[in-house]
Design an enzyme around this catalytic site. Structure first.
Site, short mmCIF file in Angstrom:
data_model
loop_
_atom_site.label_atom_id
_atom_site.label_comp_id
_atom_site.label_asym_id
_atom_site.label_seq_id
_atom_site.Cartn_x
_atom_site.Cartn_y
_atom_site.Cartn_z
CB CYS A 262 -0.85 0.05 1.26
SG CYS A 262 -1.99 -1.30 1.43
CB CYS B 122 -1.28 -7.93 5.34
SG CYS B 122 -1.78 -7.38 3.70
CB CYS C 263 -5.10 -4.16 -14.65
SG CYS C 263 -3.84 -5.15 -15.47
#
Ligand SMILES: C[S@@+](CC[C@H](N)C(=O)[O-])C[C@H]1O[C@@H](n2cnc3c(N)ncnc32)[C@H](O)[C@@H]1O
Length: 473
Positions: free
Chosen positions: A83, A177, A431
Site C-alpha cells: 500500500c 496486512c 489494469c
C-alpha cells in the site's frame, strides 16, 4: 538556486501525484518525483537520480504533513511495497486515479476529449483481496530501529512476507496486512513459524539455493473456501516436511479447504509452480461474482477483488449492449468470467486463453452456470489470430469483442488483427492505463472512444482497472 545533482538535499512541497504513485514537486519548474509522498507534504529529500528533464528523490524527513493526511492503519505502512496511499483519504485516491487515466489517454493516446468518468469505488477498502502471494527470503528487511540500536529482533536470514519496493532480494517479514482476511495472516504466521523451525533454509534469490519459496493464499469472499499453496524448490533429500505442515494447518485452521504443494525450479521470482501435488482438498476454490459461480484453480487468473470483479462484470455487460443476437469474442478470457457473464445476452461467445489451467476452469465454469453457448480456445493470441478468416468461419464474425489483456497490454500484432477484424464494438478492460492508452491509440483510425469507466480494484495502491467502450466509425 540550488544546483540539483545526485545527492543534493533539498526541501520540497509535494504538489500532486504522478502516474505510478510518486509525489510530484517542482523546483523552478523542474520536476522532481518523490517516492511515498502525497500532495501537501513538506519534505526534506535527497536526489537519487538526475535526468535532463526530471529528477527522482527519496524522503529523508517529513517536515510537515499534508492537511488532508489520515492515519495509516498498518504498522508496515511506509516500508511495505503493497500500500502506498493508506494516508490519503479514499475519495482523494479515487480522484487521483481518475485523473491518471485521463492523463495517460491524453499524453500517450493523444486523445483530445476527456471521456473518463469518475472512478467507481471498491465497496470494501480493506480485506478486499482474494489472493495474496507471500515470498520467503534469505535476507530479511531490517527495521530502522534494529539498525539504529544494532540489535536484531528476529533472525536476519529468514523472512516470509512482501518485497520492499526496489529490493528484489529482500523481504519484509509481515506481521499484519489489511488487504486480505485476518485468516490469511494467521496462515502466514503459522507457516513462518513452522518453516523457521524446519531446519530447511528459505530460498536465496542471489545464489538460487534454499527450499522455501512462496506461500499463496486464495480466500473466497462468498463461499468461505481457502486454498493454500506452498511453493518450494525440489526436495532433493526427500525429507520434505510439507505433509506435516499441511496436517498442522488443517488441524489449527479448519477453514482451509485445499492445500497444494507446488515445486518450482525457476530462477525468476514468480510464484508459479512447475509441478503441483494436491495434499488435501479438491485443488481449487469456488467464488461468486453476483449470480455467477466460478471455480478457480491455484494457478489461474481471477479478478483479485471479488466485490469489484462483480462491478467490472456489470460494466462489461452494460458496455457490450447485447440484444441476444450477437456473436461475442472474449480475448484473454482466463477462467471465463466475462464470457460467461455476457453469454445469456448473446447468441454465442468464444473465449481465447493461453493458460491451460484457466481454460479448463472456463469450460467447467460454463457448465456450472448452465451456459451452453460458450466455447473456449486454447492458445497464444499472438499467432492464434493469424488465421482470422478461419476463426470467423468457425465461430462467426464478432459483433462485440471483449479484451482484457495482462498489464503489458495487447501485442501490437493482436491490435492490428483486431483492427482488421473491425467488430462494430470493442469493450476493452485494462489494469494498466498506460498500455490501454497505447492500444487505444492504435485503434483510433477506425474507432471512436465513447467512454472510459475506471473501477477501483486496488484501494491504497496506485493501480486502477478501466473499462473502455469503442465504437466503429
Ligand atoms: C487480466 S487476465 C483477464 C482474465 C479474464 N478476462 C477475467 O476477467 O478473469 C489476462 C489473461 O490473459 C491470459 N493471457 C496472457 N497472455 C496471453 C496471450 N498471449 N494469449 C492469450 N491469453 C493470454 C492470462 O493467462 C490471463 O488469464
Amino acid at each position: 538556486m540550488v544546483a540539483l545533482k545526485k545527492g543534493t538535499e533539498i526541501e520540497l512541497v509535494v504538489e500532486n501525484l504522478s502516474f505510478g504513485g510518486k509525489g510530484l514537486a517542482r523546483v523552478n519548474n523542474f520536476v522532481i518525483f518523490v517516492e511515498r509522498t502525497i500532495p501537501g507534504q513538506r519534505v526534506l529529500v535527497r536526489i537519487t537520480r538526475k535526468k535532463s528533464s526530471y529528477a527522482e528523490a527519496r524522503v529523508l524527513a517529513l517536515l510537515e504533513d499534508a492537511p488532508q493526511a489520515i492515519s495509516p492503519r498498518c504498522i508496515h505502512f511506509g516500508t511495505c511495497g503493497g500500500c502506498l496511499w493508506q494516508n490519503l483519504p479514499y475519495e482523494e485516491q479515487l480522484k487521483v486515479k481518475r485523473d491518471m487515466v485521463w492523463e495517460c489517454l491524453a499524453h500517450i493516446g493523444g486523445l483530445a476529449h476527456d471521456v473518463v468518468l469518475p472512478a467507481l469505488p471498491s465497496p470494501q477498502i480493506y480485506y478486499y483481496r482474494n489472493k495474496m502471494e507471500y515470498s520467503f527470503a534469505a535476507r530479511r528487511w531490517l527495521s530502522q530501529e534494529e539498525i539504529d540500536h544494532n540489535q536484531l529482533q528476529k533472525p536476519r536470514n529468514f523472512a516470509l512476507g512482501l518485497h520492499v519496493k526496489g529490493f528484489y532480494d529482500r523481504v519484509l517479514d509481515i506481521e499484519e496486512c489489511h488487504l486480505q482476511s485476518p485468516l490469511s495472516v494467521a496462515i502466514l504466521k503459522r507457516v513462518r513459524q513452522f518453516a523457521l523451525n524446519s531446519g530447511l533454509p528459505p530460498y536465496n534469490s542471489l545464489d538460487h539455493t534454499g527450499f522455501w519459496r512462496f506461500l499463496v493464499v486464495r480466500d473466497s469472499k462468498h463461499t468461505g473456501q481457502i486454498l493454500v499453496e506452498l511453493i518450494t524448490a525440489p526436495d532433493l533429500n526427500r525429507s520434505s516436511p510439507i505433509e506435516e505442515l499441511a496436517s498442522i494447518l488443517l488441524a489449527e485452521i479448519p477453514e482451509i479447504t485445499t492445500i497444494i504443494h507446488g515445486v518450482s525450479e525457476k530462477k525468476a521470482q514468480i510464484a508459479s509452480a512447475d509441478t503441483q501435488e494436491e495434499i488435501s482438498g479438491p485443488g481449487y476454490i469456488e467464488e461468486r461474482l453476483g449470480d455467477f459461480h466460478f471455480r478457480i484453480s491455484s494457478g489461474a487468473f481471477f479478478q483479485t477483488n471479488s466485490e469489484v470483479g462483480k462491478i467490472l462484470l456489470d460494466q462489461v455487460q452494460a458496455g457490450c449492449a447485447l440484444t441476444g443476437r450477437e456473436v461475442v469474442w472474449d480475448l484473454y478470457c482466463g477462467t471465463g468470467t466475462m464470457a460467461i457473464g455476457v453469454a445469456n445476452d448473446a447468441r454465442s461467445v468464444v473465449g481465447f486463453e493461453l493458460a491451460e489451467e484457466a481454460l479448463a476452469d472456463a469450460g467447467i465454469n460454463a457448465r456450472l452456470n448452465n451456459v451452453d453457448n460458450c466455447e473456449f480456445v486454447l492458445g497464444d493470441l499472438k499467432g492464434l489470430l493469424d488465421d482470422l478468416s478461419f476463426l470467423v468461419e468457425r465461430y462467426g464474425s464478432p459483433d462485440v469483442v471483449v479484451t482484457d489483456p495482462p498489464r503489458a497490454g495487447m501485442h501490437p500484432s493482436v491490435i492490428k488483427q483486431l483492427a482488421d477484424l473491425a467488430p462494430p464494438r470493442i469493450v476493452s478492460v485494462s489494469c494498466n492505463p498506460a498500455t490501454l492508452a497505447r492500444d487505444v491509440k492504435m485503434l483510433m483510425e477506425k474507432y471512436h472512444l465513447l467512454r472510459v469507466q475506471p473501477v477501483d480494484m486496488f484501494p491504497h495502491t496506485p493501480h486502477i482497472e478501466t473499462v473502455a467502450i469503442l465504437e466503429r466509425k
